[in-house]
Scaffold this active site. Structure first.
Site, PDB file in Angstrom:
ATOM      1  N   GLU A  92       0.890  -1.166  -0.037  1.00  0.00           N
ATOM      2  CA  GLU A  92      -0.026  -0.095  -0.044  1.00  0.00           C
ATOM      3  C   GLU A  92       1.054   1.365  -0.025  1.00  0.00           C
ATOM      4  O   GLU A  92       2.148   1.282   0.612  1.00  0.00           O
ATOM      5  CB  GLU A  92      -0.772  -0.071   1.257  1.00  0.00           C
ATOM      6  CG  GLU A  92      -2.037  -1.030   1.060  1.00  0.00           C
ATOM      7  CD  GLU A  92      -2.702  -1.108   2.482  1.00  0.00           C
ATOM      8  OE1 GLU A  92      -3.996  -1.786   2.311  1.00  0.00           O
ATOM      9  OE2 GLU A  92      -2.639  -0.523   3.287  1.00  0.00           O
ATOM     10  N   CYS A 105       3.328   8.676   0.855  1.00  0.00           N
ATOM     11  CA  CYS A 105       3.975   7.728   1.975  1.00  0.00           C
ATOM     12  C   CYS A 105       3.868   6.511   1.080  1.00  0.00           C
ATOM     13  O   CYS A 105       3.167   5.692   0.521  1.00  0.00           O
ATOM     14  CB  CYS A 105       2.503   7.458   2.983  1.00  0.00           C
ATOM     15  SG  CYS A 105       3.319   6.469   4.410  1.00  0.00           S
ATOM     16  N   CYS A 112       6.785  -6.628   7.405  1.00  0.00           N
ATOM     17  CA  CYS A 112       7.638  -6.114   8.304  1.00  0.00           C
ATOM     18  C   CYS A 112       7.974  -6.854   9.147  1.00  0.00           C
ATOM     19  O   CYS A 112       7.363  -7.759   9.723  1.00  0.00           O
ATOM     20  CB  CYS A 112       7.014  -4.736   8.701  1.00  0.00           C
ATOM     21  SG  CYS A 112       8.306  -3.957   9.773  1.00  0.00           S
ATOM     22  N   GLY A 162       6.768  -1.654   6.121  1.00  0.00           N
ATOM     23  CA  GLY A 162       7.944  -2.040   6.187  1.00  0.00           C
ATOM     24  C   GLY A 162       9.000  -1.171   7.012  1.00  0.00           C
ATOM     25  O   GLY A 162       8.573   0.112   7.240  1.00  0.00           O
ATOM     26  N   LEU A 217      10.074   6.841  17.611  1.00  0.00           N
ATOM     27  CA  LEU A 217      10.566   6.701  19.286  1.00  0.00           C
ATOM     28  C   LEU A 217       9.585   6.077  20.142  1.00  0.00           C
ATOM     29  O   LEU A 217       9.600   4.891  20.605  1.00  0.00           O
ATOM     30  CB  LEU A 217      11.121   8.044  19.831  1.00  0.00           C
ATOM     31  CG  LEU A 217      11.762   7.985  21.146  1.00  0.00           C
ATOM     32  CD1 LEU A 217      13.135   6.966  20.979  1.00  0.00           C
ATOM     33  CD2 LEU A 217      12.118   9.200  21.457  1.00  0.00           C
TER      34      LEU A 217
END
Length: 367
Positions: A92, A105, A112, A162, A217
């Site tokens: 995607e 994006c 992943c 990913g 993070l």
């Protein structure tokens, strides 16, 4: 034998290819112009090339693009694309339309490896890395879709499916073509590589590309970050901070910190203080992203009051911390929601899979 994709070559690489073919290498400048500037992906339309060269390009390279399986338009003006690769895998990418820019994006992998606890993509397991041409194809197709609107992509974020730095060579080379004057010629400030924290690769980025860096993070103490992001077992926060300091000292660039805010998990006063302490000595901007709910996860978005309090604690300590509300929520295209779903299943609960490739065949490991 699979032909190389036409987007696997920069202008300089086309020069070498033509040289290897015994053809005039300076014609590479014209080929790159047709592909990256004019948006032409049919050699027969490259009118200033000789017939023999056009035929050679057509027969030796792969000129196919990923198939657009579905195109879901959100009420907020974003568009989620479900694409099928030449190997039959689905990924995607999301077009994000704003008043003064158009962002894309992009995905860098099918699935992943990292299995972050708040992200749907990680539940797919890992299938394979995307090739450079497959990454650039997402930008190419987005520009074709936007052309009738008089638009083209101005910003690219590697925040799709990913971990970009786990597919380091393909990701970095794709980003460099996006920024190259004889490529898509996007500003280096407008191409952002996002990572969950692969410390050695962050250090390599400092010399390998001019693209911007964003770090996911989400927590500033090891126990909580490991709970949310298993990659923290390999590169704990201390090691990650070393890489960030090296990157910033080498490049002089500001680093964007992505911080998904999860109710009763990482956005209290304690976590705000920990974040301020962790970022000391770094030039950063913190994007606060309220959690985007999706089926199968036990997390919720924090209250507006909690978001404002967290933001104020950072702002009072001179840390810019805008709140970023994700686009594409209604089509499951927001941050953390990309799971290669068809339109009829965008609200389904993804099941965690363990996938491997054996003898070119995708196998799911059970048990």
């Amino acid at each position: 034998m699979q032909k190389p994709h036409f987007l696997n070559f920069s202008r300089l690489e086309y020069r070498q290819l033509l040289k290897d073919w015994g053809m005039q290498s300076f014609r590479a400048d014209q080929i790159a112009h047709w592909i990256y500037k004019a948006g032409v992906r049919d050699p027969e339309q490259m009118s200033n090339l000789g017939k023999d060269m056009r035929q050679k390009l057509f027969t030796e390279l792969d000129w196919h693009m990923p198939e657009v399986i579905s195109k879901l338009d959100s009420v907020d003006g974003s568009t989620k694309l479900l694409l099928k690769s030449h190997k039959g895998h689905t990924i995607e990418s999301v077009i994000l339309r704003y008043e003064n820019r158009t962002s894309l994006c992009v995905s860098s992998q099918v699935g992943c490896k990292l299995a972050c606890d708040f992200c749907q993509t990680g539940k797919l397991g890992f299938v394979r890395h995307l090739e450079r041409g497959e990454i650039l194809s997402q930008l190419y197709l987005a520009n074709e879709i936007l052309k009738p609107e008089g638009l083209r992509v101005t910003h690219v974020v590697f925040m799709g499916m990913g971990e970009p730095l786990d597919n380091y060579e393909n990701t970095v080379s794709a980003a460099n073509v996006m920024m190259a004057e004889d490529g898509f010629f996007l500003s280096a400030r407008h191409v952002t590589l996002s990572t969950s924290g692969l410390a050695p690769e962050i250090e390599k980025l400092a010399v390998d590309t001019r693209a911007s860096l964003a770090l996911s993070l989400h927590a500033s103490r090891d126990d909580l970050r490991t709970e949310l992001m298993p990659i923290n077992r390999r590169y704990k926060l201390e090691r990650l901070k070393e890489a960030l300091l090296y990157y910033q000292k080498t490049t002089g660039r500001k680093i964007t910190i992505e911080y998904i805010m999860i109710k009763d998990k990482n956005c209290g006063l304690r976590e705000a203080k920990e974040l301020v302490k962790y970022l000391h000595g770094l030039r950063t901007k913190v994007n606060l992203i309220p959690f985007n709910a999706h089926p199968g996860l036990p997390y919720d978005r924090p209250s507006d009051e909690d978001i404002r309090s967290f933001q104020k604690h950072l702002a009072d300590r001179s840390i810019p911390a805008p709140v970023r509300y994700s686009k594409g929520l209604d089509v499951s295209g927001a941050c953390g929601q990309l799971a290669a779903k068809h339109a009829e299943s965008i609200h389904a609960v993804p099941e965690r899979k363990r996938l491997v490739i054996k003898d070119d065949t995708l196998i799911e490991i059970l048990g």
